[in-house]
Scaffold this active site. Structure first.
Site, PDB file in Angstrom:
ATOM      1  N   HIS A  56     -10.123  44.895  -4.141  1.00 43.14           N
ATOM      2  CA  HIS A  56     -11.184  44.787  -4.965  1.00 43.14           C
ATOM      3  C   HIS A  56     -12.464  45.452  -4.643  1.00 43.14           C
ATOM      4  O   HIS A  56     -12.997  46.249  -5.230  1.00 43.14           O
ATOM      5  CB  HIS A  56     -11.550  43.352  -5.434  1.00 43.14           C
ATOM      6  CG  HIS A  56     -12.702  43.303  -6.572  1.00 43.14           C
ATOM      7  ND1 HIS A  56     -12.576  43.149  -7.965  1.00 43.14           N
ATOM      8  CD2 HIS A  56     -14.023  43.199  -6.279  1.00 43.14           C
ATOM      9  CE1 HIS A  56     -13.710  42.946  -8.468  1.00 43.14           C
ATOM     10  NE2 HIS A  56     -14.498  43.009  -7.657  1.00 43.14           N
ATOM     11  N   GLU A  57     -13.041  45.063  -3.472  1.00 41.72           N
ATOM     12  CA  GLU A  57     -14.205  45.850  -2.923  1.00 41.72           C
ATOM     13  C   GLU A  57     -14.049  47.245  -2.824  1.00 41.72           C
ATOM     14  O   GLU A  57     -14.993  47.999  -2.981  1.00 41.72           O
ATOM     15  CB  GLU A  57     -14.816  44.886  -1.659  1.00 41.72           C
ATOM     16  CG  GLU A  57     -15.004  43.573  -1.941  1.00 41.72           C
ATOM     17  CD  GLU A  57     -15.961  43.275  -3.095  1.00 41.72           C
ATOM     18  OE1 GLU A  57     -16.720  43.950  -3.366  1.00 41.72           O
ATOM     19  OE2 GLU A  57     -15.997  41.928  -3.698  1.00 41.72           O
TER      20      GLU A  57
ATOM     21  N   HIS B 177     -14.489  49.094  -5.687  1.00 40.48           N
ATOM     22  CA  HIS B 177     -15.848  49.201  -6.301  1.00 40.48           C
ATOM     23  C   HIS B 177     -16.551  50.655  -5.331  1.00 40.48           C
ATOM     24  O   HIS B 177     -17.159  51.269  -6.041  1.00 40.48           O
ATOM     25  CB  HIS B 177     -16.814  48.229  -5.834  1.00 40.48           C
ATOM     26  CG  HIS B 177     -16.771  47.048  -7.061  1.00 40.48           C
ATOM     27  ND1 HIS B 177     -16.990  47.358  -8.168  1.00 40.48           N
ATOM     28  CD2 HIS B 177     -16.536  45.576  -6.694  1.00 40.48           C
ATOM     29  CE1 HIS B 177     -16.773  46.096  -8.736  1.00 40.48           C
ATOM     30  NE2 HIS B 177     -16.631  45.305  -8.158  1.00 40.48           N
TER      31      HIS B 177
ATOM     32  N   GLU C 188     -16.423  45.287 -13.189  1.00 38.77           N
ATOM     33  CA  GLU C 188     -15.616  44.027 -12.172  1.00 38.77           C
ATOM     34  C   GLU C 188     -14.202  44.195 -12.929  1.00 38.77           C
ATOM     35  O   GLU C 188     -13.140  43.881 -12.115  1.00 38.77           O
ATOM     36  CB  GLU C 188     -16.152  42.789 -12.834  1.00 38.77           C
ATOM     37  CG  GLU C 188     -17.512  42.440 -11.801  1.00 38.77           C
ATOM     38  CD  GLU C 188     -17.118  42.613 -10.549  1.00 38.77           C
ATOM     39  OE1 GLU C 188     -16.263  42.111 -10.016  1.00 38.77           O
ATOM     40  OE2 GLU C 188     -18.032  43.036  -9.697  1.00 38.77           O
TER      41      GLU C 188
END
Length: 345
Positions: A130-131, A134, A204
């Site tokens: 997930h990071e 980003h 997100e």
């Protein structure tokens, strides 16, 4: 769709900033506000990552000091065709993580000791994916810019209010200037805050979906979110409470009192994110087996035996729901740590 929405929201924030500048000093004030925004954004572009990492006391680790955690990040970055980011650990009991950096070539990921101690290797992989999403989407830069502009709008709003609309008073319109000052003080910062939160929520969802694609299993991230949300708000995060402007950076809002998926939340409701990931898991059935090279018959409900290397040895299982576990029976070949060594003390 998400990129377009983010661009529109950023454009609105810039226009709002220039509008407050106009209330302060007319057309000259608007130009000054634009130049000020450029200067602040230039500083943030080069220094925001260093500032936030120092703010949280993050310490950099490598393949020797934290081999399993570092290998997870390295393998995921390679799978996403991203440069190797710097890897940090934050000494904080609250399970959480964030990414920072102005671009993929100058990026960093950070996870708390609480997260590394409480999650399994698969769940940590979901969080780190997930990071990395980003970073791939350049959300770290986007959110830095929005935070900078929002802060500048608030600062200019205060200045406009105390100026009392002086540019209008000479023309017998003091009341109009006062109203403008009130709008600048209250309405503009409030609107900027809403826009900043809207951008955060939008990104997100996109990072959740892309992160699931990177690691190959949406349920890993879904399980991690469930655990983080369940235990995160019971642990006080002093640094985050003192610096609430950084809350949007974390995978789960680190502040107390975060609730529903509303205008005032920096993150989507965790239940909504988990539901979206479960739907994605259904969509990815079959594709995972074909594209990910699964070759170990190890159920996700089993503990990751070598994950105790990370910190304290705490281990947890993933989803307990049998229907979920039965759908995902294997672990991809890249997530194997049989030969990992314990970190040096």
């Amino acid at each position: 769709m998400n990129i377009m929405r983010t661009a529109m929201l950023l454009a609105f924030m810039t226009a709002l900033f220039m509008g407050v500048g106009y209330l302060v000093g007319g057309s000259n004030g608007m130009v000054i506000a634009l130049l000020m925004a450029g200067g602040l954004n230039f500083f943030s572009y080069w220094n925001s990552d260093k500032i936030v990492l120092r703010m949280y006391g993050a310490r950099e680790v490598d393949q020797h000091s934290s081999p399993v955690y570092y290998k997870i990040v390295s393998d995921l970055a390679r799978r996403a065709s991203l440069p190797q980011p710097k890897v940090y650990i934050i000494d904080n009991a609250q399970p959480n993580a964030f990414a920072t950096g102005r671009n993929p070539q100058n990026a960093a990921v950070a996870a708390s000791t609480g997260l590394l101690n409480q999650l399994s290797a698969e769940e940590v992989a979901g969080v780190m994916a997930h990071e990395l999403a980003h970073i791939e989407h350049r959300d770290t830069l986007t959110m830095t810019l929005t935070a900078t502009i929002a802060g500048a709008i608030s600062m200019l709003g205060n200045f406009a209010f105390f100026m009392g609309g002086q540019r209008h008073s000479s023309e017998n319109s003091h009341s109009t200037g006062a109203i403008g000052g009130l709008l600048a003080l209250f309405v503009a910062p409030f609107a900027a805050m809403l826009v900043q939160m809207a951008i955060s929520r939008t990104r997100e969802y996109a990072a959740d979906r892309r992160g699931a694609e990177i690691c190959g299993n949406p349920l890993w991230l879904a399980s991690a979110l469930s655990k983080i949300a369940g235990g995160g708000h019971t642990v006080y995060n002093e640094e985050a409470e003192h610096n609430p402007a950084t809350a949007h950076m974390f995978i789960i809002n680190p502040l107390r009192g975060e609730g529903a998926d509303s205008l005032f939340s920096t993150h989507p409701a965790t239940a909504n994110r988990i539901a979206a990931l479960r739907r994605q898991a259904e969509e990815m059935k079959g594709a995972r087996v074909e594209n990910m090279g699964w070759n170990e018959k190890i159920g996700l409900h089993k503990k990751s035996s070598d994950f105790r290397d990370l910190n304290s040895g705490a281990q947890t299982s993933v989803f307990n729901e049998e229907s979920t576990v039965q759908r995902i029976k294997k672990r991809p070949s890249w997530l194997r740590y049989g030969d990992s060594k314990r970190p040096r003390s």
